[in-house]
Design a protein around this motif. Structure first.
Motif, short mmCIF file in Angstrom:
data_model
loop_
_atom_site.label_atom_id
_atom_site.label_comp_id
_atom_site.label_asym_id
_atom_site.label_seq_id
_atom_site.Cartn_x
_atom_site.Cartn_y
_atom_site.Cartn_z
N ALA A 1 32.30 -20.40 8.76
CA ALA A 1 31.35 -20.87 7.74
C ALA A 1 30.24 -19.85 7.52
N ILE A 2 29.76 -19.24 8.60
CA ILE A 2 28.68 -18.26 8.47
C ILE A 2 29.15 -17.04 7.67
N LEU A 3 30.28 -16.48 8.05
CA LEU A 3 30.77 -15.28 7.37
C LEU A 3 31.24 -15.60 5.94
N PHE A 4 31.86 -16.75 5.76
CA PHE A 4 32.34 -17.12 4.44
C PHE A 4 31.17 -17.34 3.48
N ARG A 5 30.15 -18.00 3.95
CA ARG A 5 28.98 -18.22 3.09
C ARG A 5 28.32 -16.90 2.72
N ALA A 6 28.22 -15.98 3.69
CA ALA A 6 27.63 -14.68 3.39
C ALA A 6 28.44 -13.95 2.32
N ASN A 7 29.76 -14.02 2.43
CA ASN A 7 30.61 -13.39 1.42
C ASN A 7 30.44 -14.03 0.05
N GLN A 8 30.33 -15.36 0.01
CA GLN A 8 30.16 -16.06 -1.25
C GLN A 8 28.84 -15.70 -1.92
N VAL A 9 27.79 -15.61 -1.14
CA VAL A 9 26.48 -15.25 -1.69
C VAL A 9 26.50 -13.84 -2.24
N ARG B 1 32.74 -22.63 -8.43
CA ARG B 1 32.31 -22.88 -9.82
C ARG B 1 33.07 -21.98 -10.79
N MET B 2 33.42 -20.76 -10.35
CA MET B 2 34.05 -19.82 -11.26
C MET B 2 35.57 -20.00 -11.34
N TYR B 3 36.21 -20.29 -10.22
CA TYR B 3 37.68 -20.28 -10.18
C TYR B 3 38.30 -21.60 -9.72
N GLY B 4 37.48 -22.54 -9.27
CA GLY B 4 38.01 -23.84 -8.89
C GLY B 4 38.19 -24.00 -7.39
N LEU B 5 38.56 -25.24 -7.01
CA LEU B 5 38.65 -25.60 -5.60
C LEU B 5 39.79 -24.87 -4.88
N ASP B 6 40.92 -24.69 -5.56
CA ASP B 6 42.06 -24.06 -4.91
C ASP B 6 41.74 -22.64 -4.47
N ALA B 7 41.15 -21.87 -5.35
CA ALA B 7 40.78 -20.49 -5.00
C ALA B 7 39.72 -20.48 -3.90
N TYR B 8 38.80 -21.44 -3.95
CA TYR B 8 37.73 -21.52 -2.96
C TYR B 8 38.30 -21.80 -1.56
N LEU B 9 39.23 -22.74 -1.47
CA LEU B 9 39.83 -23.08 -0.18
C LEU B 9 40.73 -21.95 0.34
N ARG B 10 41.45 -21.29 -0.57
CA ARG B 10 42.26 -20.16 -0.13
C ARG B 10 41.40 -19.05 0.44
N SER B 11 40.28 -18.82 -0.19
CA SER B 11 39.37 -17.80 0.31
C SER B 11 38.82 -18.18 1.68
N PHE B 12 38.49 -19.47 1.83
CA PHE B 12 38.01 -19.94 3.14
C PHE B 12 39.10 -19.76 4.20
N GLY B 13 40.34 -20.08 3.85
CA GLY B 13 41.45 -19.93 4.79
C GLY B 13 41.66 -18.49 5.22
N ARG B 14 41.42 -17.55 4.31
CA ARG B 14 41.59 -16.14 4.67
C ARG B 14 40.56 -15.70 5.70
N TYR B 15 39.47 -16.42 5.81
CA TYR B 15 38.49 -16.17 6.88
C TYR B 15 38.85 -16.96 8.14
N TYR B 16 39.20 -18.23 7.96
CA TYR B 16 39.38 -19.11 9.11
C TYR B 16 40.57 -18.70 9.97
N VAL B 17 41.69 -18.36 9.38
CA VAL B 17 42.91 -18.07 10.16
C VAL B 17 42.72 -16.88 11.09
#
Length: 305
Positions: free
Chosen positions: A209-217, A228-244
């Motif tokens: 969450a810390i690194l993902f939020r920094a990347n989003q900002v 807001r720009m690309y939707g929930l699916d893209a947002y969750l995929r991006s989060f998964g690329r950090y979490y895994v």
């Protein structure tokens, strides 16, 4: 008028009826030499694969020119680590047994109901396994000079050895290095499923969450910018690329520290017997600090530089 039998029973000087003490019962896993050898080889192969993936991930992280590939690592961990360890666990469940220590013998009852009665005088010695795999255990040497047909895996052998010690010198192994090591390990190492869930599934969400939020900002101007720009699916995929990769890295990091902790605890049981339990407790706390505090401290240092 009371009957004569009642008068005899109620007499103040009558001795109490004789009772037979209940045998002490202990849960063990009874292994034949061949199946134990199979379990040991499987465990060692899984450990070797785990060390291989740890080295692979460390080299990928230390080399800035390449990124770790989580999918091959996940597939390898499942096929070469998780499945072999699940196989050993199934073997262990299939060899669950009980040992009953009576006044003149002990009885091994296997899972299928087969019973083996061993008079105390038929057993020459009870010795800890030299290699505590698939777990710590005891080998029985008979008076005939041959080993007993089954070896007994038991996490904490001290209560069983104490029960045997009351019937001769069969409990002399209570002070053995591997017995002390296994007793402290069983008492102080938390291995419940909810401990593992919190450690390897929930906690990685914090650094993610810390690194993902920094990347989003930085990339999208806010914590929910990509959503807001690309939707929930893209947002969750991006989060998964950090979490895994973070969760995998923490898993392998914890495995590395576990090797250090077990080595230190075994060394303490060997060289400092009186400090066996204290050394185990210190090693467990060191593992927790390294796992829970180390990554967050590293992230803080990266943000400050």
């Amino acid at each position: 008028m009371s009957s004569s039998s009642n008068l005899v029973t109620d007499a103040p000087g009558a001795p109490p009826p004789a009772t037979t003490p209940e045998p002490a019962r202990f849960v063990v896993h009874a292994w034949t030499p061949g199946l134990r050898g199979l379990a040991v080889v499987t465990q060692l192969a899984a450990l070797g694969a785990l060390l291989h993936f740890s080295a692979q991930l460390w080299m990928a992280l230390s080399d800035g020119s390449q990124q770790p590939q989580p999918v091959p690592i996940i597939i390898g961990l499942v096929l070469r680590v998780a499945l072999p360890l699940a196989f050993v666990s199934a073997l262990r469940r299939g060899h669950r047994a009980t040992v009953d220590v009576d006044t003149h013998q002990w009885t091994l009852t296997l899972r299928g109901g087969a019973r083996m009665e061993l008079p105390f005088e038929a057993v020459a010695a009870v010795r800890p396994w030299r290699l505590p795999l698939p777990g710590p255990g005891l080998a029985l040497r008979m008076r005939s000079g041959r080993a007993f047909s089954h070896a007994l895996e038991v996490e904490d052998a001290v209560p069983l050895l104490r029960a045997l010690d009351r019937h001769g010198a069969l409990g002399a192994a209570q002070t053995h290095t591997l017995v002390r090591y296994a007793q402290a390990r069983q008492a102080l190492w938390r291995r419940r499923w909810y401990h593992l869930m919190g450690k390897f599934v929930l906690f990685p969400l914090v650094p993610t969450a810390i690194l993902f939020r920094a990347n989003q900002v930085i990339s999208f101007g806010g914590a929910l910018g990509e959503y807001r720009m690309y939707g929930l699916d893209a947002y969750l995929r991006s989060f998964g690329r950090y979490y895994v990769p973070i969760s995998l890295g923490l898993l392998l990091f914890a495995c590395g520290w576990r090797v250090v902790a077990e080595s230190a605890a075994l060394l303490a049981a060997w060289r400092l017997p009186a400090w066996t339990r204290g050394a185990r407790r210190a090693a467990e706390w060191l593992c927790r600090l390294a796992y829970y505090v180390g990554p967050l401290a590293l992230i803080g240092a990266l943000f400050l530089t």
